[in-house]
Design an enzyme around this catalytic site. Structure first.
Site, PDB file in Angstrom:
ATOM      1  N   LYS A   1       2.432   3.157   5.412  1.00  0.00           N
ATOM      2  CA  LYS A   1       2.080   1.788   5.801  1.00  0.00           C
ATOM      3  C   LYS A   1       2.911   0.755   5.050  1.00  0.00           C
ATOM      4  CE  LYS A   1      -2.255   2.756   7.987  1.00  0.00           C
ATOM      5  NZ  LYS A   1      -3.685   2.466   8.148  1.00  0.00           N
TER       6      LYS A   1
ATOM      7  N   ARG B   1      -5.492  11.283   5.928  1.00  0.00           N
ATOM      8  CA  ARG B   1      -4.775  11.250   7.198  1.00  0.00           C
ATOM      9  C   ARG B   1      -3.298  10.992   6.903  1.00  0.00           C
ATOM     10  NH1 ARG B   1      -3.460   7.440  11.313  1.00  0.00           N
ATOM     11  NH2 ARG B   1      -3.744   8.285  13.431  1.00  0.00           N
TER      12      ARG B   1
END
Length: 273
Positions: A208, A245
């Site tokens: 991210k 994840r």
């Protein structure tokens, strides 16, 4: 301590990290099998990008992307999660063998809650401020940790009232979904506040953008965010996260196993979907 590693499989043309790589079902399945070999416990299949400013896709397009992959993986005995906010996609994916519904809107649609309760599947409830197209437009909170916690507890109680079993509910603080860098850091620093609720907590920080902002040389591109990703994942694990994840499954698996040894957790992964 049971910890699951969820491998990310985006069958989309526009996801922020791997969009367009696995639009062909056979290629997607082949990559999923590699992730299982590398140590993933389950595969999270997504047919609609939820990156900032992403445009929605039609029901037919999402079904066309997702169902063949879910069917083939499930037929091979692989545990499959489907990342969707559409009730009909959830219904069809569960019928095709999916075991988890990962909904970025936290089962906001009553029909989604009914479908998941009827299927007795596991659900992941995520916090997102706004919608993918607008969520990063000046997100603001008075206390991001308490607000996210209360939202997720409310969503969990709503799901339980609709018939979803408590032990089938995971919570996800939604790192990067309507949050600034400081919001993300605050949530990760205080992850124990979610863990204390007793619901398993999923953390998704993989690649991210906020992870690329600490190098001192500008924002790192996606392909250079693995070290930051692993650092954040391990720190989340140390605070009690139960599901990680990740895009880079092999590296995540090795980091998880080393961290588990240091923290005194049982070796290896345990599937609990």
């Amino acid at each position: 301590m049971k910890l699951l590693l969820m491998g990310i499989l985006n069958v989309t043309p526009d996801s922020f990290s791997d969009g367009g790589r696995y639009q062909n079902a056979s290629d997607a399945v082949r990559f999923a099998l590699q992730m299982i070999e590398d140590g993933a416990d389950l595969i999270d299949v997504g047919g609609e990008s939820t990156r900032p400013r992403a445009e929605p896709v039609s029901l037919d397009d999402e079904l066309r992307r997702v169902l063949p992959v879910v069917e083939e993986l499930s037929a091979g005995g692989i545990q499959v999660s489907v990342d969707t906010m559409k009730p009909e996609v959830a219904r069809r994916a569960l019928a095709a063998g999916a075991r988890v519904i990962n909904d970025v809107t936290a089962l906001r649609e009553p029909e989604m809650r009914e479908i998941c309760a009827g299927a007795e599947c596991t659900v992941c409830l995520m916090h997102m401020k706004g919608e993918p197209r607008t969520m990063q437009e000046s997100p603001a909170y008075e206390d991001v940790v308490s607000e996210v916690r209360e939202f997720l507890l409310g969503a969990a109680h709503q799901a339980e009232a609709a018939g979803v079993k408590r032990e089938k509910i995971w919570l996800d603080p939604g790192i990067g979904f309507g949050k600034t860098v400081e919001h993300n850091l605050a949530l990760l620093r205080n992850l124990d506040k979610l863990v204390e609720t007793g619901y398993p907590v999923l953390v998704g920080v993989s690649r991210k953008s906020f992870l690329g902002k600490f190098s001192g040389t500008g924002v790192l591109p996606v392909e250079e965010r693995l070290p930051g990703t692993l650092a954040a994942q391990v720190l989340a694990q140390a605070q009690g996260a139960r599901i990680i994840r990740a895009h880079d499954v092999l590296e995540a698996r090795r980091a998880i196993d080393v961290a588990s040894a240091i923290l005194g957790y049982p070796a290896g992964s345990i599937s609990a979907v």
